[in-house]
Structures are given as structure tokens and as C-alpha cells.
Motif scaffolding. Structure first.
Motif, PDB file in Angstrom:
ATOM      1  N   PRO A 163     -14.888 -71.972  36.768  1.00 31.75           N
ATOM      2  CA  PRO A 163     -14.594 -73.404  36.906  1.00 31.75           C
ATOM      3  C   PRO A 163     -15.610 -74.317  36.222  1.00 31.75           C
ATOM      4  O   PRO A 163     -15.231 -75.319  35.615  1.00 31.75           O
ATOM      5  N   GLY A 164     -16.899 -73.979  36.273  1.00 29.84           N
ATOM      6  CA  GLY A 164     -17.911 -74.803  35.633  1.00 29.84           C
ATOM      7  C   GLY A 164     -17.750 -74.836  34.128  1.00 29.84           C
ATOM      8  O   GLY A 164     -17.990 -75.872  33.482  1.00 29.84           O
ATOM      9  N   ASP A 165     -17.361 -73.710  33.555  1.00 33.08           N
ATOM     10  CA  ASP A 165     -17.127 -73.627  32.117  1.00 33.08           C
ATOM     11  C   ASP A 165     -15.939 -74.510  31.724  1.00 33.08           C
ATOM     12  O   ASP A 165     -15.998 -75.247  30.736  1.00 33.08           O
ATOM     13  N   VAL A 166     -14.869 -74.461  32.511  1.00 31.21           N
ATOM     14  CA  VAL A 166     -13.698 -75.286  32.244  1.00 31.21           C
ATOM     15  C   VAL A 166     -14.049 -76.766  32.352  1.00 31.21           C
ATOM     16  O   VAL A 166     -13.653 -77.586  31.517  1.00 31.21           O
ATOM     17  N   ALA A 167     -14.842 -77.115  33.371  1.00 28.49           N
ATOM     18  CA  ALA A 167     -15.242 -78.511  33.560  1.00 28.49           C
ATOM     19  C   ALA A 167     -16.045 -79.016  32.365  1.00 28.49           C
ATOM     20  O   ALA A 167     -15.874 -80.160  31.918  1.00 28.49           O
ATOM     21  N   GLY A 168     -16.913 -78.158  31.813  1.00 27.87           N
ATOM     22  CA  GLY A 168     -17.692 -78.531  30.637  1.00 27.87           C
ATOM     23  C   GLY A 168     -16.808 -78.802  29.440  1.00 27.87           C
ATOM     24  O   GLY A 168     -17.033 -79.757  28.688  1.00 27.87           O
ATOM     25  N   PHE A 169     -15.792 -77.972  29.271  1.00 27.47           N
ATOM     26  CA  PHE A 169     -14.855 -78.176  28.168  1.00 27.47           C
ATOM     27  C   PHE A 169     -14.072 -79.472  28.349  1.00 27.47           C
ATOM     28  O   PHE A 169     -13.931 -80.267  27.408  1.00 27.47           O
ATOM     29  N   LEU A 170     -13.542 -79.699  29.558  1.00 24.94           N
ATOM     30  CA  LEU A 170     -12.735 -80.893  29.797  1.00 24.94           C
ATOM     31  C   LEU A 170     -13.545 -82.165  29.575  1.00 24.94           C
ATOM     32  O   LEU A 170     -13.039 -83.152  29.025  1.00 24.94           O
ATOM     33  N   GLU A 171     -14.806 -82.134  29.957  1.00 24.59           N
ATOM     34  CA  GLU A 171     -15.680 -83.292  29.740  1.00 24.59           C
ATOM     35  C   GLU A 171     -15.888 -83.526  28.241  1.00 24.59           C
ATOM     36  O   GLU A 171     -15.829 -84.667  27.760  1.00 24.59           O
ATOM     37  N   LEU A 172     -16.130 -82.449  27.513  1.00 23.28           N
ATOM     38  CA  LEU A 172     -16.324 -82.544  26.058  1.00 23.28           C
ATOM     39  C   LEU A 172     -15.081 -83.090  25.381  1.00 23.28           C
ATOM     40  O   LEU A 172     -15.152 -83.988  24.534  1.00 23.28           O
ATOM     41  N   TRP A 173     -13.913 -82.574  25.743  1.00 26.98           N
ATOM     42  CA  TRP A 173     -12.664 -82.963  25.100  1.00 26.98           C
ATOM     43  C   TRP A 173     -12.302 -84.413  25.422  1.00 26.98           C
ATOM     44  O   TRP A 173     -11.812 -85.149  24.580  1.00 26.98           O
ATOM     45  N   GLN A 174     -12.579 -84.821  26.676  1.00 26.48           N
ATOM     46  CA  GLN A 174     -12.306 -86.209  27.064  1.00 26.48           C
ATOM     47  C   GLN A 174     -13.244 -87.166  26.328  1.00 26.48           C
ATOM     48  O   GLN A 174     -12.823 -88.241  25.887  1.00 26.48           O
ATOM     49  N   GLU A 175     -14.481 -86.759  26.185  1.00 27.46           N
ATOM     50  CA  GLU A 175     -15.464 -87.581  25.477  1.00 27.46           C
ATOM     51  C   GLU A 175     -15.027 -87.830  24.037  1.00 27.46           C
ATOM     52  O   GLU A 175     -15.193 -88.936  23.493  1.00 27.46           O
ATOM     53  N   LYS A 176     -14.437 -86.814  23.398  1.00 29.08           N
ATOM     54  CA  LYS A 176     -13.992 -86.942  22.009  1.00 29.08           C
ATOM     55  C   LYS A 176     -12.638 -87.648  21.890  1.00 29.08           C
ATOM     56  O   LYS A 176     -12.253 -88.076  20.806  1.00 29.08           O
ATOM     57  N   GLY A 177     -11.914 -87.731  23.003  1.00 32.25           N
ATOM     58  CA  GLY A 177     -10.604 -88.366  22.973  1.00 32.25           C
ATOM     59  C   GLY A 177      -9.539 -87.524  22.294  1.00 32.25           C
ATOM     60  O   GLY A 177      -8.558 -88.060  21.772  1.00 32.25           O
ATOM     61  N   TYR A 178      -9.723 -86.208  22.300  1.00 30.44           N
ATOM     62  CA  TYR A 178      -8.784 -85.323  21.623  1.00 30.44           C
ATOM     63  C   TYR A 178      -7.612 -84.974  22.543  1.00 30.44           C
ATOM     64  O   TYR A 178      -7.692 -85.061  23.755  1.00 30.44           O
ATOM     65  N   GLY A 179      -6.519 -84.539  21.920  1.00 32.75           N
ATOM     66  CA  GLY A 179      -5.296 -84.287  22.655  1.00 32.75           C
ATOM     67  C   GLY A 179      -5.107 -82.845  23.069  1.00 32.75           C
ATOM     68  O   GLY A 179      -6.065 -82.090  23.236  1.00 32.75           O
ATOM     69  N   GLN A 180      -3.834 -82.467  23.189  1.00 35.91           N
ATOM     70  CA  GLN A 180      -3.494 -81.168  23.747  1.00 35.91           C
ATOM     71  C   GLN A 180      -3.979 -79.993  22.893  1.00 35.91           C
ATOM     72  O   GLN A 180      -4.032 -80.088  21.672  1.00 35.91           O
ATOM     73  N   ILE A 181      -4.313 -78.926  23.590  1.00 38.66           N
ATOM     74  CA  ILE A 181      -4.599 -77.651  22.951  1.00 38.66           C
ATOM     75  C   ILE A 181      -3.384 -76.741  23.165  1.00 38.66           C
ATOM     76  O   ILE A 181      -2.541 -77.008  24.026  1.00 38.66           O
ATOM     77  N   VAL A 182      -3.304 -75.679  22.371  1.00 43.47           N
ATOM     78  CA  VAL A 182      -2.098 -74.854  22.349  1.00 43.47           C
ATOM     79  C   VAL A 182      -2.470 -73.404  22.650  1.00 43.47           C
ATOM     80  O   VAL A 182      -2.887 -72.666  21.753  1.00 43.47           O
ATOM     81  N   ALA A 183      -2.339 -73.011  23.892  1.00 44.25           N
ATOM     82  CA  ALA A 183      -2.610 -71.624  24.260  1.00 44.25           C
ATOM     83  C   ALA A 183      -1.502 -70.720  23.732  1.00 44.25           C
ATOM     84  O   ALA A 183      -0.369 -71.156  23.529  1.00 44.25           O
ATOM     85  N   HIS A 184      -1.828 -69.457  23.517  1.00 44.17           N
ATOM     86  CA  HIS A 184      -0.865 -68.497  22.961  1.00 44.17           C
ATOM     87  C   HIS A 184      -0.824 -67.274  23.858  1.00 44.17           C
ATOM     88  O   HIS A 184      -1.862 -66.696  24.201  1.00 44.17           O
ATOM     89  N   ALA A 185       0.378 -66.872  24.239  1.00 45.91           N
ATOM     90  CA  ALA A 185       0.555 -65.647  25.019  1.00 45.91           C
ATOM     91  C   ALA A 185       0.203 -64.432  24.163  1.00 45.91           C
ATOM     92  O   ALA A 185       0.243 -64.499  22.930  1.00 45.91           O
ATOM     93  N   PRO A 186      -0.134 -63.299  24.795  1.00 47.14           N
ATOM     94  CA  PRO A 186      -0.415 -62.092  24.000  1.00 47.14           C
ATOM     95  C   PRO A 186       0.830 -61.626  23.260  1.00 47.14           C
ATOM     96  O   PRO A 186       1.963 -61.854  23.696  1.00 47.14           O
ATOM     97  N   TYR A 187       0.607 -60.961  22.133  1.00 48.09           N
ATOM     98  CA  TYR A 187       1.728 -60.445  21.344  1.00 48.09           C
ATOM     99  C   TYR A 187       2.525 -59.391  22.109  1.00 48.09           C
ATOM    100  O   TYR A 187       3.689 -59.134  21.800  1.00 48.09           O
ATOM    101  N   THR A 188       1.900 -58.776  23.091  1.00 45.72           N
ATOM    102  CA  THR A 188       2.557 -57.713  23.861  1.00 45.72           C
ATOM    103  C   THR A 188       3.558 -58.249  24.871  1.00 45.72           C
ATOM    104  O   THR A 188       4.274 -57.467  25.500  1.00 45.72           O
ATOM    105  N   LEU A 189       3.618 -59.562  25.043  1.00 46.06           N
ATOM    106  CA  LEU A 189       4.586 -60.143  25.974  1.00 46.06           C
ATOM    107  C   LEU A 189       5.973 -60.095  25.331  1.00 46.06           C
ATOM    108  O   LEU A 189       6.206 -60.701  24.297  1.00 46.06           O
TER     109      LEU A 189
END
Length: 277
Positions: free
Chosen positions: A46-72
Motif C-alpha cells: 500500500p505504501g508503494d501504491v500511495a507513493g505512485f498516486l502522489e507522484l502521478w497526481q502531482e504531475k497531473g497525468y491521466g490513466q495508465i493501462v494495465a495489461h493482463a498476462p498473455y496466458t489469460l
């Protein structure tokens, strides 16, 4: 502002991914939710995620695009593969809520001889089993090249899936330039026509992200071999039109080109130079 980035390794965690994206000059990025060729997933801190969210909000950047594994493969003919795929999908949707409001992209899968209608039925069954009204994640079906029994080779196949999804407001589409070219759509000479067909079939409001990839093969080859931007059959001039098209220019663009960090940074910088602010 142009939203462009590439696939970032998720092995070091969310905050490290965000910092790596910034280092490359990106304003969005994609990442695999787990081992792309397997099933293991890194524990979320959770702390790692919070650090990322703070960084991304500070920059004003938009959505990121997660990708499922190819094995799905939600429509596999093998029950054990379907079970793995459905369990992975359910787990990934839960993990995505640590970074709310983003995109989760997956390959529809291969029906392996069962037929397109059965493939559509099984994919929609998985989506109906696990999509939730309260989720903030939008799930994206990716356009595919159509090799073998691969699903998603046409806009009509994708719409066949979406027609059967009960919570269709949780769904969107990711358009892959190499895949649609290899599937036969002429995005070089008739980009407007392709997007008009997409709009008639799926609705442009469904289009949420673009994978920017040149292709090593001629149109309609159904091969799915990515090339660096401007070094394949699609060509640089077509990409200049794609990134500036009114229907596409505000979407996140994700590079999946065969590159290293230096190459991706170069492509990001080059495409920014052709983007009309």
C-alpha cells in the motif's frame, strides 16, 4: 498534452514504474499485472501504491493501462485453462482498485476450434461473472490480428462480446495499430473510414486507449509482428495522422515496439514533436 508512454516493468513496484516513465519522458504507461507468461503476481504494498498516486497526481497525468498476462484465455477449449484465466481476471480486477479509475486491457483469447460464437459466449460469461457495479476500473478488449483461432479480429467480433455484457458501462476497447493493420483494416490510406466503421459498430465512446505499433507485415497478413514506429509497413506518415486524429489524439498512446529504454525515449520524443498541441 499528449498522453504517451510504453510498457514499464512492474517488478520494482508502482512508484518505481512511475519514476521510470518520467525518466523516459512519458505521461502514461502500461504494465503487466503479473508475470506476462505465467500466473504469479507481485504482492501489492500500500505504501508503494500511495507513493505512485502522489507522484502521478502531482504531475497531473491521466490513466495508465494495465495489461493482463498473455496466458489469460477466457475462451479456451480446456476447462483448466479457463479456470486459471477466470481466477486471474477476478484477482486482477481486485488489484486494480488499488489504483482506481484506470484501464485493464486483455486479449480476448483463442477459441481453439470451438467456433467464434462459443468463444464470444465464454468471454462474455467471464465478464458477467466478475464485473461489479462498484468497480472504478474500465476493462478493455484489445483489437487482435486474427492469427489462427484468435478472437477480436474484427470490430464485429468485439461488439458480439459487448452485446452480451450486462455491465457494459465498465467496458471499452483498446485499438492496436499493428493488430488492426494485420487484420486488414487500412489505417494508412483510409484512417477516417476505419474509424467510421469502428463508430458504426462499437461507438467511438468505447475507444479508450491505443497501442502504437508499426507492423513488420503487409495489411491483412494476420501475423502480429510489431515493428518500431516508422520502420514497418504502416510507416511514419500514417502515425503522424493517427496521433493527431480528432477521435484519437486525447487518448493514452502506449508503445509496444521492439525497443530498449533508449529507443522508447527516442520514439516518445519523436512522436511528441509531431503532435499538434
Amino acid at each position: 498534452m499528449m498522453k504517451i508512454g510504453n510498457h514499464i516493468s512492474s517488478s520494482k513496484g508502482y512508484e518505481a514504474m512511475g519514476k521510470q516513465a518520467l525518466k523516459l519522458g512519458a505521461s502514461t504507461f502500461a504494465f503487466f499485472t503479473r508475470n506476462p507468461r505465467g500466473g504469479s503476481a507481485k504482492a501489492i504494498v500500500p505504501g508503494d501504491v500511495a507513493g505512485f498516486l502522489e507522484l502521478w497526481q502531482e504531475k497531473g497525468y491521466g490513466q495508465i493501462v494495465a495489461h493482463a498476462p498473455y496466458t489469460l484465455n477466457a475462451c479456451s477449449a480446456k476447462q483448466e485453462v479457463r479456470r486459471f484465466s477466470w481466477e486471474t481476471f477476478a484477482d486482477d480486477l481486485e488489484r486494480m482498485e488499488y489504483t482506481p479509475g484506470n484501464y485493464y486491457n486483455f486479449h480476448p483469447g483463442s477459441h481453439a476450434g470451438q467456433g467464434t460464437e462459443e468463444g464470444i459466449r465464454l468471454i462474455a460469461e467471464m465478464l458477467n461473472a466478475y464485473l461489479k457495479p462498484e468497480q472504478t476500473t474500465t476493462v478493455l478488449l484489445e483489437t487482435m490480428a486474427g492469427k489462427g483461432s484468435e478472437m477480436g479480429r474484427s470490430f464485429q467480433e468485439l461488439q458480439g462480446i459487448l452485446d452480451r455484457v450486462e455491465l457494459s458501462d465498465k467496458m471499452g476497447v483498446c485499438l492496436d495499430t499493428c493488430h488492426v493493420w494485420d487484420a486488414g483494416y487500412d489505417i494508412v490510406e483510409n484512417l477516417d473510414g476505419v474509424l467510421e466503421e469502428f463508430d458504426r459498430t462499437l461507438g467511438l465512446s468505447r475507444l479508450k486507449a491505443v497501442h502504437l505499433n508499426d507492423s513488420m507485415n503487409p495489411r491483412g497478413s494476420r501475423k502480429d509482428r510489431h515493428a518500431r514506429i516508422g520502420e514497418g509497413a504502416i510507416g511514419l506518415e500514417a502515425f503522424k495522422r493517427i496521433i493527431n486524429h480528432p477521435a484519437l489524439r486525447e487518448l493514452p498512446f502506449i508503445l509496444e515496439t521492439p525497443n530498449d529504454d533508449e529507443g522508447w525515449a527516442r520514439e516518445i520524443s519523436m512522436l511528441r514533436g509531431y503532435y499538434r498541441e
